[in-house]
Motif scaffolding. Structure first.
Motif, PDB file in Angstrom:
ATOM      1  N   ALA A   1       6.046  27.307  64.992  1.00 45.05           N
ATOM      2  CA  ALA A   1       5.799  26.444  63.836  1.00 45.05           C
ATOM      3  C   ALA A   1       4.344  26.541  63.410  1.00 45.05           C
ATOM      4  N   ASP A   2       4.109  26.527  62.106  1.00 40.03           N
ATOM      5  CA  ASP A   2       2.757  26.599  61.550  1.00 40.03           C
ATOM      6  C   ASP A   2       2.134  25.216  61.597  1.00 40.03           C
ATOM      7  N   ALA A   3       0.987  25.105  62.270  1.00 42.27           N
ATOM      8  CA  ALA A   3       0.341  23.805  62.430  1.00 42.27           C
ATOM      9  C   ALA A   3      -0.184  23.250  61.114  1.00 42.27           C
ATOM     10  N   TYR A   4      -0.387  24.097  60.119  1.00 45.79           N
ATOM     11  CA  TYR A   4      -0.915  23.638  58.835  1.00 45.79           C
ATOM     12  C   TYR A   4       0.179  23.080  57.914  1.00 45.79           C
ATOM     13  N   ASN A   5       1.432  23.274  58.259  1.00 44.56           N
ATOM     14  CA  ASN A   5       2.540  22.751  57.465  1.00 44.56           C
ATOM     15  C   ASN A   5       3.149  21.532  58.136  1.00 44.56           C
ATOM     16  N   SER A   6       3.799  20.713  57.349  1.00 38.57           N
ATOM     17  CA  SER A   6       4.486  19.545  57.897  1.00 38.57           C
ATOM     18  C   SER A   6       5.713  19.997  58.666  1.00 38.57           C
ATOM     19  N   GLU A   7       6.278  19.067  59.466  1.00 33.90           N
ATOM     20  CA  GLU A   7       7.457  19.416  60.247  1.00 33.90           C
ATOM     21  C   GLU A   7       8.637  19.792  59.345  1.00 33.90           C
ATOM     22  N   PHE A   8       8.787  19.066  58.223  1.00 37.46           N
ATOM     23  CA  PHE A   8       9.908  19.384  57.322  1.00 37.46           C
ATOM     24  C   PHE A   8       9.742  20.771  56.719  1.00 37.46           C
TER      25      PHE A   8
END
Length: 284
Positions: free
Chosen positions: A61-68
Motif C-alpha cells: 500500500a502507498d503511504a501517501y494515499n488513503s486506505e480507500f
C-alpha cells in the motif's frame, strides 16, 4: 419522421428487464457512460470489502494515499487482472475477495465485449429520404412521389418498398378514427440500387387519395408510412429502414430536380445531398 414510434408504452418491458436492448440501441456516448459507471461502482464495492477486512491483508500500500484509494487501486488491478505486482493479498479474506472479484471482472469484460460486438455487427441502413412527398403530374394524371438514396458506398440489392397511408375518416374531425390503405406502387422492387429511386404511386380512380388535394391530406392528418427492405452486400444481411411523411411535408405543384449527371468521360456523378431539391411547376 425518422421511423421511430411515437407511442408511450405502459406495462411492457422497461429498465433492467430490457436492459440488453437498451445498451445495444442507445447512442455511443450513453453506452460508454453506463459502462464507466458500472466499472467504477463495482470497484468501489470491492474496495469497501477490502477495507472491511483490513488493509493489513494487502501488501504494497502507498503511504501517501488513503486506505480507500489503496483499496480501490488494488481492486482495479484485480478486476482487470492487470496485476502490476506492487500490491498483493497476503491474508485469507483479502485473497478470497480477490478470487471472487477476478471472476466478476472476467464476466464483466466478457459482457462488454459481447455488447460491443453486437453494436458493431448490427446492420444499420443509411437510406436518405427526400424532405417532402409530392403530388405531381404523371403520365395522363397525377402521382404521389418521394425519393430515396443510399447514403453509404455499400451495394444494396433486392430492394423493396411498402407504403401504407393512414388518414382520418370524414373531414378529420376525429383524430383516432383512422383508415389504413396499402398504396400500389408503379415499381415496388428493384434488383440494384446504385443511384436515387423515385417511388411513384399513380393516383388513379382506385387510389385512396384520388380527388384529394395536399390541403385535404393535411386537414385529415394523412401520414405516409414507408418501409424499405434491402440486402446489404457489406453485411451480407437484409436490413430494414422506416420513414414517415405527414403534415407540411405534403406538397403539390412541384417536381423533383435530377440530382445526378454525367461527366465528359461518361462517369455518373451522384449528388446525394441534393435529393431534396424541388422545382415549382409554374417555373418551367
Amino acid at each position: 419522421e425518422d421511423g421511430s414510434y411515437n407511442i408511450i408504452r405502459k406495462g411492457g418491458l422497461t429498465g433492467i428487464r430490457d436492459f440488453y436492448k437498451y445498451l445495444i440501441s442507445v447512442n455511443w456516448l450513453v453506452f460508454f457512460v453506463w459502462t464507466m459507471i458500472a466499472y467504477m461502482i463495482l470497484n468501489c464495492v470491492f474496495a469497501l470489502f477490502y477495507l472491511a477486512f483490513g488493509m493489513d491483508q494487502i501488501s504494497g500500500a502507498d503511504a501517501y494515499n488513503s486506505e480507500f484509494v489503496n483499496a480501490f487501486f488494488f481492486s482495479v488491478q484485480t478486476f482487470t487482472t492487470v496485476g502490476y505486482g506492487y500490491q498483493a493479498p497476503v491474508g485469507f479474506w483479502a485473497g478470497f475477495v480477490a478470487m471472487i472479484e477476478a471472476f466478476w471482472g472476467l464476466m464483466f469484460f466478457a459482457l462488454i465485449t459481447g455488447l460491443l460486438y453486437g453494436r458493431f455487427s448490427k446492420p444499420i441502413a443509411k437510406i436518405g429520404f427526400s424532405k417532402n412527398v409530392l403530388i405531381t403530374p404523371f403520365k395522363e394524371s397525377n402521382a404521389l412521389m418521394f425519393k430515396i438514396v443510399n447514403r453509404r458506398r455499400s451495394v444494396l440489392l433486392k430492394s423493396s418498398v411498402k407504403c401504407i397511408l393512414s388518414i382520418d375518416k370524414g373531414k378529420g374531425d376525429h383524430f383516432f378514427n383512422k383508415t389504413y390503405h396499402r398504396l400500389e406502387l408503379e415499381i415496388d422492387t428493384i434488383d440494384f440500387f446504385p443511384l436515387t429511386w423515385t417511388i411513384v404511386h399513380p393516383i388513379n380512380e382506385s387510389s385512396p387519395i384520388h380527388g384529394l388535394s395536399a390541403e385535404d391530406l393535411k386537414r385529415r392528418n394523412a401520414e405516409l408510412i414507408v418501409m424499405i427492405e434491402t440486402f446489404d452486400e457489406t453485411f451480407a444481411q437484409y436490413i430494414i429502414e422506416k420513414h414517415s411523411y405527414a403534415g407540411n411535408q405534403w406538397l403539390k405543384g412541384y417536381r423533383f430536380e435530377k440530382n445526378f449527371s454525367s461527366t465528359k468521360d461518361g462517369t455518373i456523378e451522384l449528388h446525394v445531398n441534393e435529393i431534396d431539391r424541388i422545382i415549382p411547376l409554374d417555373a418551367e
